[in-house]
Design an enzyme around this catalytic site. Structure first.
Site, PDB file in Angstrom:
ATOM      1  N   GLU A  15     -73.421  16.290  17.912  1.00  9.10           N
ATOM      2  CA  GLU A  15     -74.395  16.130  16.859  1.00  9.10           C
ATOM      3  C   GLU A  15     -74.580  14.818  16.380  1.00  9.10           C
ATOM      4  OE1 GLU A  15     -74.492  20.252  14.362  1.00  9.10           O
ATOM      5  OE2 GLU A  15     -72.435  19.578  15.217  1.00  9.10           O
ATOM      6  N   CYS A  62     -61.725  14.048   8.423  1.00 11.66           N
ATOM      7  CA  CYS A  62     -62.125  12.763   8.721  1.00 11.66           C
ATOM      8  C   CYS A  62     -61.155  11.871   9.649  1.00 11.66           C
ATOM      9  CB  CYS A  62     -62.333  11.906   7.644  1.00 11.66           C
ATOM     10  SG  CYS A  62     -62.560  10.277   7.718  1.00 11.66           S
ATOM     11  N   CYS A  65     -60.481   8.823   7.142  1.00 13.03           N
ATOM     12  CA  CYS A  65     -59.730   8.398   5.796  1.00 13.03           C
ATOM     13  C   CYS A  65     -58.745   9.824   5.843  1.00 13.03           C
ATOM     14  CB  CYS A  65     -60.891   9.077   4.720  1.00 13.03           C
ATOM     15  SG  CYS A  65     -62.596   8.643   5.251  1.00 13.03           S
ATOM     16  N   HIS A  69     -57.644  12.454   2.180  1.00 11.81           N
ATOM     17  CA  HIS A  69     -58.119  13.934   2.318  1.00 11.81           C
ATOM     18  C   HIS A  69     -56.672  14.746   1.944  1.00 11.81           C
ATOM     19  CE1 HIS A  69     -62.152  13.898   2.738  1.00 11.81           C
ATOM     20  NE2 HIS A  69     -62.208  13.209   3.656  1.00 11.81           N
ATOM     21  N   ARG A 473     -63.643   4.681  -0.131  1.00  3.83           N
ATOM     22  CA  ARG A 473     -64.900   4.971  -0.096  1.00  3.83           C
ATOM     23  C   ARG A 473     -65.584   5.468  -1.711  1.00  3.83           C
ATOM     24  NH1 ARG A 473     -63.472   5.373   4.286  1.00  3.83           N
ATOM     25  NH2 ARG A 473     -64.527   3.931   6.000  1.00  3.83           N
ATOM     26  N   SER A 496     -68.863  10.204   0.412  1.00  5.03           N
ATOM     27  CA  SER A 496     -70.106   9.890   1.124  1.00  5.03           C
ATOM     28  C   SER A 496     -71.320  10.902   0.704  1.00  5.03           C
ATOM     29  CB  SER A 496     -69.936   9.709   2.400  1.00  5.03           C
ATOM     30  OG  SER A 496     -69.533   8.588   2.885  1.00  5.03           O
ATOM     31  N   CYS A 540     -69.522   7.252   5.750  1.00  3.45           N
ATOM     32  CA  CYS A 540     -68.498   8.189   6.647  1.00  3.45           C
ATOM     33  C   CYS A 540     -68.889   9.460   6.327  1.00  3.45           C
ATOM     34  CB  CYS A 540     -67.132   7.780   5.774  1.00  3.45           C
ATOM     35  SG  CYS A 540     -65.612   8.239   6.785  1.00  3.45           S
ATOM     36  N   CYS A 543     -67.608  13.702   8.451  1.00  2.27           N
ATOM     37  CA  CYS A 543     -66.219  13.897   9.003  1.00  2.27           C
ATOM     38  C   CYS A 543     -66.055  14.954   9.773  1.00  2.27           C
ATOM     39  CB  CYS A 543     -65.348  14.187   7.636  1.00  2.27           C
ATOM     40  SG  CYS A 543     -65.866  13.163   6.203  1.00  2.27           S
TER      41      CYS A 543
END
Lengths: 561, 173
Positions: A15, A62, A65, A69, A473, A496, A540, A543
């Site tokens: 995707e 992600c 990152c 998280h 970010r 994001s 980003c 994720c």
């Protein structure tokens, strides 16, 4: 000239990630839509899992990152249980956070965005001696010798001679908006290749503390599982810590002597980009680097700026500040979820209803987060502006120096190039913080503190919490509700999502969308300028699906209607 | 051309020396069911096999450019991942370096999209890309949210793991 719509749709194998539609009128963008093309699904997976395990899953949201998280997730559980975190644990986490940011910013600048400004082919024409002169005039970096630049140029030439020049053919090289002299291009390409060595050193430094980077292993609710024993060879000891210090010093030197001077040189050459790409000038950042056990004292401030007015910044005291916690909502009016309402993340729902891309209806997997009912820009620019408004001495010094060197003023920071500059300034700051937090950790251990975690049993009953983190970010928050040791609701509002947000129920554009309006486009077939502005946010998205396409099929598609 | 792994099909048998650094790098997103194949593969090897001391297992998750150094430090690399290729889900294909190196760097919008192939190109420019590089790819069945593999891919995983362990002279635990 007629209105045309450009669709920038980076198609990945499974995707897409981020799709940008820009309406171009003449040589300017007049309208834009930002669409996340892939759905995260984390919220669904976490339902029913145990809260203390959430961070292990969360860091898989992600690939870039990971640690951020993990940190936000663990903080959400600690916040729910009002669990104190020992000083040593906070210092260790802070080092991981700061060093991860350094790695992330280096990679963003060189490997994601530098080639928007740097023309690789032009570097073939450069004079390596002149390149060295230019490089030495802006930095003391020992690697800027004519021999180094000559070697890189030879490498480029051998690629060209071997017919491999095609590697560069799908970029925007030779575009009329490229305007660095060949020597500056060669300097940047050389540093682009070199930068990989330094992102690696940063990764190694994180791995000393966190275990296997990219996925840290050492967190636990109430602290860290990293015991430091100064004498024992089997555990984390003085020798490992001094290895870490060396790595972090080398990375700091690269940031200050290579990344930052390169950035300033490029920014000065593309000064007009300080006048494009402002978009949404409401900014949010949360306090970061807790310096005590109850998360009330922080090294860097948080705050909210409305309409770019630094004078009226509303500062945020800590992560439990009600002004911060209660003012966040996510609207799904234009996102592929059920309903049209805006909900607070603790009440947040994740009920997907996919329809086609409808510019006036639902068109993104990204929800539209709003702060005090307004769209908000997050990221290094937000944080640096808030630090500046707060009078942070170091940020003020860096910003004022950059303004003088490039010949810009504070209002110019609200722009495409302003975001790059803020990220470079933040990288310098994070490189210093990594080392300072290490000093604090060693001093604290030397004073006799041997506590790394407070053992916490998750009790029965219902709890809710939020974990805020000012990530590379921007502002990240994980919202958790759990009952009888099982997660009932989990929502991640990621940086994001704030920036790539679609319109809300009132029709207000998100930051990417608004930043593109007024953006120049010299050639609609090659919308380099659109890519420049979007890249400046360090997107980003969603994720994360990654792609290997052995057939090498086209992955990014530009469609002009 | 790729070689099918299932069935008795000829494929290169590289010789191994003890000094050689061998890396098995599993890539994938654990939250999107079959997307996580590479990571599940690494965990499966860790749990069930003993591999020679010069073989390192690495869970790279979805990091692209940020794990370049792992690849550059090895003499031979096996990348385990799901692939976009025509065929039945669960089909395993083996590619060697020439088969899957990109001919150009596509423009990317996000760092996630700086994938393994782009990363290898940058390594090649640095002169650090290992010569022996294999992609062991499997065609996914489902990539929706979920932290487990589909049963089809679980079978492929067991099969592919045995196959690679044999190649490297490992033993079952």
């Amino acid at each position: 000239m007629a209105t045309r719509t450009i669709t920038l749709d980076p198609i990945t194998r499974i995707e897409g990630h981020l799709r940008i539609d820009a309406e171009v009128n003449g040589d300017k963008v007049t309208n834009a839509w930002s669409s996340a093309q892939m759905w995260r699904g984390l919220e669904i997976i976490l339902k029913g899992k145990e809260p203390q395990d959430a961070w292990i899953f969360a860091q898989r949201i992600c690939g870039v990152c990971t640690t951020v998280h993990a940190i936000a997730s663990i903080r959400s559980v600690e916040n729910a249980l009002k669990a104190p975190v020992p000083l040593n644990a906070n210092y260790i986490r802070n080092i991981i956070i700061a060093q991860h940011a350094v790695q992330d910013h280096i990679v963003h600048f060189y490997h994601l965005s530098a080639l928007d400004w740097v023309d690789v082919l032009s570097a073939l024409k450069a004079d390596p001696n002149k390149t060295a002169q230019i490089a030495q005039s802006i930095s003391d970096w020992p690697g800027n010798s004519p021999t180094e630049f000559k070697a890189v140029q030879e490498k480029l030439k051998s690629f060209a001679a071997g017919g491999k020049l095609g590697i560069f053919s799908s970029g925007y090289w030779g575009h009329p908006a490229m305007k660095l002299p060949p020597e500056v291009n060669l300097m940047a390409v050389a540093h682009y290749l070199k930068a990989l060595d330094y992102q690696r050193k940063a990764a190694q430094a994180v791995a000393v503390l966190g275990g296997k980077n990219p996925h840290i292993q050492n967190l636990c609710v109430g602290g860290v599982a990293t015991a430091i024993n100064m004498d024992n060879l089997a555990t984390l000891n003085m020798e490992r810590l001094s290895l870490m210090r060396t790595l972090m010093e080398e990375t700091r030197d690269f940031v200050k002597q290579v990344y930052y001077p390169d950035l300033v040189a490029i920014a000065a050459a593309y000064k007009e980009w300080f006048s494009y790409g402002a978009g949404v000038t409401n900014y949010l950042a949360v306090p970061e680097f807790p310096e005590d056990t109850t998360s009330t004292k922080f090294s860097l401030p948080g705050g909210f700026i409305t309409q770019g007015d630094l004078e009226k910044t509303r500062f945020i005291k800590n992560h439990s500040d009600d002004y911060l916690v209660s003012n966040i909502q996510e609207s799904v009016a234009h996102a592929w979820y059920e309903g049209n309402s805006a909900l607070h993340p603790w009440q947040g729902e994740t009920k997907a209803v996919y329809s086609d891309f409808k510019a006036d209806g639902k068109y993104s997997w990204c929800k539209a987060p709003r702060f005090a009912n307004q769209p908000v820009q997050v990221g290094p620019l937000a944080q640096m502006l808030i630090c500046y408004a707060h009078g942070d001495v170091r940020v003020k010094k860096l910003v004022d120096e950059a303004n003088a060197k490039i010949g810009i003023s504070m209002k110019d920071h609200h722009s495409t190039m302003g975001r790059h500059l803020a990220r470079g300034i933040r990288a310098c700051l994070m490189a210093d913080y990594s080392l300072e937090q290490l000093d604090k950790l060693t001093a604290n251990i030397a004073s006799g503190d041997q506590t790394y975690a407070n053992r916490i049993e998750i009790p029965n009953g219902q709890f809710k919490g939020v974990g805020f983190h000012e990530a590379a970010r921007g502002t990240l928050s994980h919202w958790i509700v759990f009952k009888d040791k099982k997660i009932e609701n989990y929502q991640a509002v990621v940086p994001s999502t704030w920036n790539a947000s679609p319109r809300d129920e009132k029709g207000a554009m998100g930051p990417y969308e608004a930043s593109l309006v007024g953006n120049p486009v010299a050639d609609a077939e090659k919308p380099l300028e659109v890519v420049r502005t979007i890249h400046s946010f360090d997107p980003c998205i969603a994720c994360a699906v990654h792609a290997v396409d052995p057939e090498g099929r086209e992955i990014t598609k530009v469609k002009v209607l | 051309m790729p070689f099918l792994i299932s069935g008795r099909i000829r494929r290169p048998h590289p010789t191994t020396t003890k000094q050689m650094k061998i890396l098995i790098l599993g890539a994938g997103n654990l939250l999107l069911s079959d997307e996580g194949f590479g990571v599940h593969f690494i965990r499966h090897l860790e749990k069930n096999y003993k591999l020679p001391g010069n073989v390192e297992l690495f869970d790279a998750g979805t990091m692209g450019i940020m794990v370049t150094h792992k690849i550059e430090e090895a003499d031979r690399v096996y990348i385990i991942d799901v692939i976009n290729a025509d065929g039945k889900p669960g089909t395993c294909l083996r590619y060697s370096k020439e088969d899957f190196m990109l001919k150009q760097i596509p423009v990317k919008m996000s760092p996630h999209q700086i994938g393994i192939q782009e990363m290898l190109l940058v390594s090649e420019m640095r002169g650090h890309c290992p010569k022996q590089l294999y992609l062991l790819g499997v065609i996914p069945e489902s990539t929706g949210p979920g932290n487990e593999l589909s049963s089809v891919l679980q079978k492929s995983l067991v099969h592919l793991a045995k196959d690679l362990v044999n190649e490297l002279g490992g033993t079952a635990l």
